[in-house]
Write a protein that holds these residues in place. Structure first.
Motif, short mmCIF file in Angstrom:
data_model
loop_
_atom_site.label_atom_id
_atom_site.label_comp_id
_atom_site.label_asym_id
_atom_site.label_seq_id
_atom_site.Cartn_x
_atom_site.Cartn_y
_atom_site.Cartn_z
N TYR A 36 86.49 -61.61 -2.69
CA TYR A 36 86.59 -61.45 -1.31
C TYR A 36 85.20 -61.82 -0.59
N GLN A 37 85.08 -62.62 0.23
CA GLN A 37 84.03 -62.94 1.21
C GLN A 37 84.52 -63.90 2.54
N TYR B 23 89.92 -63.29 -8.28
CA TYR B 23 89.58 -63.56 -6.91
C TYR B 23 88.54 -62.51 -6.44
N PHE C 77 88.74 -65.96 -2.25
CA PHE C 77 88.66 -67.43 -3.05
C PHE C 77 88.74 -67.19 -4.41
N TYR D 80 83.42 -70.99 -8.54
CA TYR D 80 84.08 -70.70 -7.28
C TYR D 80 84.82 -71.71 -6.86
N TYR D 81 86.01 -71.53 -6.50
CA TYR D 81 87.14 -72.44 -6.00
C TYR D 81 87.34 -72.16 -4.28
N GLU D 82 86.52 -72.72 -3.56
CA GLU D 82 86.47 -72.36 -2.28
C GLU D 82 87.04 -73.57 -1.36
#
Length: 150
Positions: A116-117, A114, A121, A74-76
């Motif tokens: 969504y949260q 991607y 991200f 994950y890239y946040e």
């Protein structure tokens, strides 16, 4: 001088813009016996009768997985988080994973897109597998069939 030209393969299926709603996995008792199934209830893109259409529900099965070289990231913001496939399976109960890009080669399938949260991200799923990817899909209901060839 020897010469070889690698073909630029065009598959008759595409996961671009398809949403993974859930996955099923089996680690397997022996090395390289793991399996992963990606489920696409809204379908994928496929060439049918010479035209590109959205299919009915679909799934992609990958087998012979080497879990040691497979992973999800994950890239946040500026952070990169490694997620296990078990964690990712639980995360998909909250929101789907929309695939934007797919690449294949050297026993690897890489899907990036991607989730969504509280904002979108980027997610990258890399699967190292020794069996061929298998695509299963239903024909789209007649009223939903369109021409995506443009």
């Amino acid at each position: 001088m020897n010469f070889y030209r690698k073909p630029n393969l065009m598959l008759p299926v595409s996961l671009h813009d398809a949403r993974v709603e859930k996955i099923a996995m089996r680690r397997g008792e022996k090395p390289l016996s793991g399996e992963l199934v990606l489920y696409f209830p809204e379908g994928i893109r496929a060439e049918m009768k010479g035209k590109w259409d959205i299919t009915g529900s679909a799934e992609v099965r990958l087998g012979g997985i080497d879990w040691d070289f497979s992973g999800i990231r994950y890239y946040e913001g500026d952070a990169v988080k490694e997620r296990s496939f078990e964690e990712f399976t639980a995360d998909l109960e909250e929101s789907s994973f929309e695939i934007v890009d797919e690449s294949y080669g050297y026993n690897r399938s890489v899907f990036s897109g991607y989730r969504y949260q509280e904002g979108f991200f980027r997610v990258e799923m890399e699967i190292y597998h020794f069996k061929e990817a298998e695509y299963f899909y239903e024909a789209a209901p007649v009223e939903e069939v369109g021409d995506l060839s443009e």
